[in-house]
Write an enzyme that holds these catalytic residues in place. Structure first.
Site, PDB file in Angstrom:
ATOM      1  N   GLY A   1       0.821  -1.198   0.000  1.00  0.00           N
ATOM      2  CA  GLY A   1       0.000   0.000   0.000  1.00  0.00           C
ATOM      3  C   GLY A   1       0.852   1.244   0.000  1.00  0.00           C
ATOM      4  O   GLY A   1       2.080   1.189   0.134  1.00  0.00           O
TER       5      GLY A   1
ATOM      6  N   ASP B   1      -4.177  11.003  11.227  1.00  0.00           N
ATOM      7  CA  ASP B   1      -4.627  10.464   9.945  1.00  0.00           C
ATOM      8  C   ASP B   1      -5.285   9.097  10.145  1.00  0.00           C
ATOM      9  O   ASP B   1      -5.011   8.156   9.406  1.00  0.00           O
ATOM     10  CB  ASP B   1      -3.470  10.369   8.957  1.00  0.00           C
ATOM     11  CG  ASP B   1      -3.952  10.192   7.511  1.00  0.00           C
ATOM     12  OD1 ASP B   1      -5.133  10.482   7.233  1.00  0.00           O
ATOM     13  OD2 ASP B   1      -3.151   9.753   6.668  1.00  0.00           O
TER      14      ASP B   1
END
Length: 284
Positions: free
Chosen positions: A18, A126
């Site tokens: 990712g 985040d």
């Protein structure tokens, strides 16, 4: 101090897992995850130091573990062998029980509550399903991607994080506290308990989300929360978590406590305690 790992041990065939805020994450043959940072030298150094420092401080079962550092800008981390939370909950072939959804969110709450319990506390900034990994046959949750994390009291920046999960105060000011993570957690909790992406059917353009959530106070539809045992209690908890006023949001410790209870017990503790309001207006 993190171990220094010889680069030769993580060479060989790699598979992209990712892309995070500041770099790409791969697997290595030793079944560890290696994160290689990108961007300019100054940005890399700042992000690398922040992520390595925060991962070293954060030793918790629900936070991804840092094994060591290789080379100038490579982090060698624990490998999570299942899909991240976003792919898991949005895969129509996943058979997820309501109790398992709550258990995963309890683990997430405990991980974030731990970050907020440190001295100085760590803000993740985040939190989102893509930054939450799963392992152990989708039973164990691990929070990852600490590239934007900061210790409270250090220099803060506006507009950090992903727009759909970003707290309104981050869009408007550089003065914010750990309650920005609480807002993000509430959005994730809504997503897990609804099976939908936040704002997907409300806002067409991603760029409009900060304005709509900060100025118009737009939130996802609470009536979509259906994948839990007691929807009214869960909706009330989510609504408190994404309150526009940061000091009105429960602490992550309170979220962890409530999600650990059965629903008959949860309703008696749903309103935030006085501890949640302690020094509430100091930073706002």
């Amino acid at each position: 101090m993190a171990a220094i790992i010889n680069h030769k041990y993580i060479q060989g065939k790699k598979e992209l897992l990712g892309t995070g805020s500041y770099g790409e994450v791969y697997t290595a043959e030793l079944k560890v995850a290696i994160k290689q940072l990108r961007f300019s030298e100054a940005e890399i150094n700042k992000s690398f130091e922040a992520e390595a420092t925060n991962l070293l401080r954060a030793q918790h079962p629900n936070i991804i573990r840092l094994y060591g550092i290789s080379g100038k800008h490579t982090l060698v981390m624990e490998y999570a062998d299942n899909n991240p939370l976003d792919k898991y909950i949005h895969n129509k072939d996943s058979k997820i029980t309501n109790s398992h959804r709550q258990n995963l969110m309890l683990q997430c709450a405990e991980g974030v509550a731990y970050l907020h319990s440190l001295t100085p506390l760590i803000l993740h900034r985040d939190l989102k399903p893509a930054n939450i990994l799963l392992t152990n046959n989708y039973c164990t949750l691990k929070i990852c991607d600490f590239g934007t994390a900061r210790e409270i009291g250090t220099e803060m920046t506006a507009e950090k994080g992903t727009p759909a999960y970003r707290a309104p105060e981050i869009n408007q000011t550089m003065k914010y506290t750990e309650k920005c993570d609480v807002y993000s957690f509430a959005l994730i909790l809504w997503e897990v308990m609804s099976g939908k992406k936040p704002f997907a059917d409300q806002i067409e353009e991603l760029i409009a989300i900060p304005y709509q959530t900060s100025v118009k106070n737009l939130r996802p539809n609470l009536d979509d929360v259906k994948l839990c045992e007691n929807t009214e209690i869960m909706k009330d908890l989510i609504e408190q978590g994404w309150d526009k006023k940061p000091y009105m949001r429960p602490s992550m410790k309170m979220f962890a406590l409530l999600l650990s209870l059965d629903h008959s017990s949860m309703k008696y503790l749903l309103k935030p305690s006085s501890e949640d309001y302690k020094d509430a207006t100091k930073s706002y």
